[in-house]
Every structure is written in C-alpha cells, then in structure tokens.
Design an enzyme around this catalytic site. Structure first.
Site, PDB file in Angstrom:
ATOM      1  N   GLN A 250      33.889  -9.980   9.293  1.00  0.00           N
ATOM      2  CA  GLN A 250      33.017 -10.289   8.163  1.00  0.00           C
ATOM      3  C   GLN A 250      32.172  -9.093   7.741  1.00  0.00           C
ATOM      4  OE1 GLN A 250      33.071 -13.387   6.417  1.00  0.00           O
ATOM      5  NE2 GLN A 250      34.944 -13.325   7.613  1.00  0.00           N
ATOM      6  N   HIS A 253      32.865  -6.953   4.625  1.00  0.00           N
ATOM      7  CA  HIS A 253      32.553  -7.383   3.259  1.00  0.00           C
ATOM      8  C   HIS A 253      31.698  -6.356   2.531  1.00  0.00           C
ATOM      9  CE1 HIS A 253      33.952 -11.373   2.077  1.00  0.00           C
ATOM     10  NE2 HIS A 253      33.954 -11.699   3.344  1.00  0.00           N
ATOM     11  N   GLU A 318      25.198 -18.289   6.980  1.00  0.00           N
ATOM     12  CA  GLU A 318      26.246 -18.811   6.097  1.00  0.00           C
ATOM     13  C   GLU A 318      27.447 -19.301   6.916  1.00  0.00           C
ATOM     14  OE1 GLU A 318      29.033 -17.135   2.428  1.00  0.00           O
ATOM     15  OE2 GLU A 318      28.050 -15.738   3.793  1.00  0.00           O
ATOM     16  N   HIS A 319      28.008 -18.424   7.745  1.00  0.00           N
ATOM     17  CA  HIS A 319      29.149 -18.771   8.598  1.00  0.00           C
ATOM     18  C   HIS A 319      28.696 -18.789  10.053  1.00  0.00           C
ATOM     19  CE1 HIS A 319      30.986 -16.380   5.194  1.00  0.00           C
ATOM     20  NE2 HIS A 319      31.661 -17.512   5.097  1.00  0.00           N
ATOM     21  N   ASP A 352      37.608 -18.786   4.739  1.00  0.00           N
ATOM     22  CA  ASP A 352      37.501 -17.938   3.554  1.00  0.00           C
ATOM     23  C   ASP A 352      38.743 -18.006   2.683  1.00  0.00           C
ATOM     24  OD1 ASP A 352      34.973 -16.996   3.960  1.00  0.00           O
ATOM     25  OD2 ASP A 352      35.570 -15.029   4.716  1.00  0.00           O
ATOM     26  N   HIS A 412       2.864 -47.365 -21.889  1.00  0.00           N
ATOM     27  CA  HIS A 412       3.914 -47.835 -21.000  1.00  0.00           C
ATOM     28  C   HIS A 412       3.767 -49.341 -20.793  1.00  0.00           C
ATOM     29  CE1 HIS A 412       4.509 -43.612 -20.069  1.00  0.00           C
ATOM     30  NE2 HIS A 412       5.498 -43.901 -19.231  1.00  0.00           N
TER      31      HIS A 412
END
Length: 439
Positions: A250, A253, A318-319, A352, A412
């Site tokens: 990862q 990235h 995230e992961h 992914d 109302h």
C-alpha cells in the site's frame, strides 16, 4: 503501555501541509466557478500537460481504447466488475421501501430514491487505477443513478485505455479525460460544456480530497477519501515477510501513505522492519514506497489484544489487515475502520482490485463516523405520510396543537387546529391549543 519502535510525522508538519493544500484548492475552485472551461483548460495544461478543445471522449475514442486492450485484459476487467456488481446488488436488496400503519388511519413510509446525477473521479496520474471505475460507476448504476459522469487524468499524455475501457464497461454515460481539482470542480460546479452533477464520489490525492471537502454542501460527496492508509495487525502466527509485503503493497500508492504495524510481538516487529528494508531493495516501486515508509511508517508494540484494539481504533485506518490467531476477535471488538481484511489468506489488494467489496474508504480518521462507498450512498431515504380518516387527523392534530403551543409556534399550531375544527368538529380558538378530550 504501547511502545513505538518507529513513529510517523509530527502533527504540526501534517497540519502545515494541509493548510497549503487548502489554500491552493480554494483558489482553483474559485477560478473555475468564475471562468468555467477556460480555467479548466488552463489547469489541465499546467498540472497534467494535457489540453484539448473538448475533454469528453467521443464514442470512437472509447471504442479505440477498448480495442487497444488484449482479450485477457477485457476478461479480467469483466470478472472484477461482476464481483463488484454482485456484492452491490446484494447490498441493494437489503434496502427496501417501507409503508406501515403506525396508528389507525395513519400511514408512514419511506422510499429509497437514487441520485439523478453523479460524478465519479478515477485517479490515474501515477497509476491507471481502473478499479476505481468499477467501484464508483457500477455501484451508482446498481443504485439506479440515471446519469453517471466519469473523469480520469491522462496517462503518459493520452487517455488511459484501461481506465476508459473500465468506465465504459461499467456503464458510464459521459467519460472525460480530465484530472485533479479541475476535474472535480468542473463536475460539481459545471462549465459551459459540462452540466453539474448532484454528488461527487471516488478517491484521489490530497488535492482532490480537499476539493471534495470544499465543494460539500454545493454537492453531496461520498466521504473524505484522501491518500490511502494501511494498518497491519499481526501476532507471531505470521512472519515479518508477509507483514512487510502488506505494508509496502500500500505504501507504493504515494509518498504520503501511512503504513502502520501493530503487534504484540517485538520480535515480529523487528523482523518486519528488517524485511521492509530488504524488500525496498527489490520492489520496482521502492522509490515511492520508501518515502512513504520513512516519513509515515509506524511500528507499535502492544502488551495484549485489548491494547491492540485500542490503538487500532485510535488510528481509525482506511484498510486494516488482521493476521492473528483469532482475527474474529478484531471483527467483534474493533469499531473504527474503513474495511477489515481478516486472516493471511486475504489482503488489501484483493479488496482494492477484484474481490467485490468497495475500495473507496474513509481516511484521516473519518472512519470514526462513516463507512466506505456502497450502494446506499447513492440513495436518499425520503419519507412520506398519509392520514386516511377524519378520526386519525383529529387525534394527531390535538397532540400537535398542544405541542406547538409549548414551543410558541402559533402558525404551526393553526395547521393542526384547522384540521381539528374541520375533521373533528371541535372548537379551538384561533392561535390557541386544542384541549384534551375528557373521557
């Protein structure tokens, strides 16, 4: 007490970088709002070295991109898309419309209505991330979105054939070769040649994520999906090589990708760090992965499983790759994560690329309050009510009248009172409150 064998960046450094991104994006979006296509074209030329009169790809260009790919590549894309579509369809089946009689003569319900138009950003400046097309376009179409617009940056000076093919096969209605803030801004704000969308989805770099944040409110967004994050939770049931592989898998990235190991084994922690250094000598993307690891990599040694869970929830990654003797312990006890990958037989890359769950996931601790992209993100659950009888309207009206009086909302209250008078034959003074009926 958790111990750090390796720490990530200072929070002040991160905040300073975020401010610079925020200022840059604000200026670009303001320019696009003011000048439309002219601004979009200038920023595309400046940031991507890419300019054309119309960024939307023609049907012929799309067919040529599809034809450029070998048959096996098309088959692989179709397989991945079938997995994403199947899971999205199963999720959609869980979301049913509702109508229920809550009191005699009172019907309440909701309908799950899809967005009318959605803009899907597909990152691809560094790598042609065609998987993001599956995740956004297919999921939107399964939800019932009528108009799906996609934008992806050029790759090596031209539209990325694999991304274009994936967008087309997923069912995109409009495909643009346009990247970065200028793409997100054009989809949200609209230009002379692009009609605006109602919602933006898809991952991207820090600038794309910040653009979505600033545009939220003008349009809906899926979530804040900035630079990817990965957390490996492991014990000594696995070895350093597999942990290092999943961290660097990862980290490639981008240079701002956090890659973190949490373990209760100091030996595994040190073995993993050594394996990271070994793999960085042979990994083809080591230039990027090393920068991410050196700046954002962390190694945390915990006393026990409970402390591992606390640290993992604090990070809210995230992961989260769990490789322990009892991965279900983390499934049961963790509360802050984008997606879990349970056991050594699976990994983040499966999620992914192909297994079927969506890879657009929350980053920067936003997993504390939102999940990832799924079919439900493209639906609005809209309620309705129907009152069938005079008796039901009178009953609800009496309660409503008195509650409005408690709040001082005379107007109302009159909405209720007029119905009490007409359907219940009750005398209620104008601007007053209905008296309870005495048995």
């Amino acid at each position: 007490m958790a111990r750090w064998l390796k720490r990530g960046p200072d929070a002040g450094v991160v905040a300073q970088s975020d401010r610079a991104v925020r200022d840059t994006v604000e200026a670009i979006l303001a320019d696009i709002a003011s000048r439309g296509d002219a601004a979009v074209r200038e920023y595309s030329r400046k940031f991507d070295g890419w300019e054309r009169r119309d960024f939307r790809l023609s049907d012929r260009e799309i067919r040529e991109c599809v034809a450029e790919l070998p048959a096996q590549a098309i088959a692989d894309i179709r397989f991945a898309q079938a997995q994403v579509r199947n899971f999205a369809e199963k999720q959609r089946a869980c979301l049913v419309d509702l109508e229920v009689e809550t009191l005699p003569g009172v019907l309440l319900g909701h309908k799950n209505l899809p967005m009318n138009s959605v803009g899907c950003y597909v990152p691809g400046g560094k790598y042609p991330l065609l998987a993001s097309a599956h995740m956004s376009v297919i999921t939107a179409k399964v939800a019932g979105v009528q108009r799906v617009v996609t934008c992806a940056p050029p790759f090596n000076g031209k539209p990325a054939a694999a991304i274009v093919a994936a967008q087309h096969l997923a069912g995109a209605d409009e495909i643009y070769c346009l990247g970065g803030v200028q793409a997100v801004g054009a989809m949200a704000l609209g230009t002379q040649t692009m009609s605006p969308v109602d919602m933006l989805v898809g991952p991207g770099n820090a600038f794309v994520a910040e653009a979505k944040r600033q545009l939220f409110g003008r349009v809906g967004i899926d979530l804040f999906a900035g630079p990817t994050e990965t957390l490996v939770i492991a014990d000594d049931s696995v070895d350093g090589e597999i942990c290092a592989t999943d961290l660097l898998g990862q980290a490639e990235h981008g240079p701002e990708t956090p890659a973190i190991l949490i373990t209760n084994s100091e030996k595994l922690a040190r073995d993993t760090m050594a394996e990271v250094e070994r793999l960085l000598q042979i990994l083809p993307t080591a230039g990027i992965a090393r920068r991410a690891w050196e700046t954002f990599g962390e190694v945390i040694v915990c006393e026990d499983l409970e402390e591992m869970v606390r640290e993992a929830d604090r990070i809210a990654s995230e992961h989260v790759q769990v490789m322990t003797r009892d991965p279900d312990y983390f499934l049961k006890n963790m509360t802050h994560y984008g997606a879990l990958f349970l056991g050594p037989r699976t990994n983040v890359a499966y999620g992914d690329k192909v297994i079927g769950t969506n890879h657009t996931l929350p980053t920067k601790k936003s997993a504390r309050y939102t999940g990832g992209l799924w079919v439900g993100k493209f639906l609005r659950t809209c309620t309705y009510q129907r009152v069938l009888t005079d008796e039901a309207s009178t009953l609800i009206g009496e309660y409503c009248s008195r509650l409005c009086a408690l709040e001082g909302f005379a107007g109302h209250g009159e909405q209720a009172n007029i119905r009490v008078r007409r359907y219940g034959g009750r005398e209620v003074p104008y601007g007053g409150a209905a008296e309870p009926v005495r048995a």
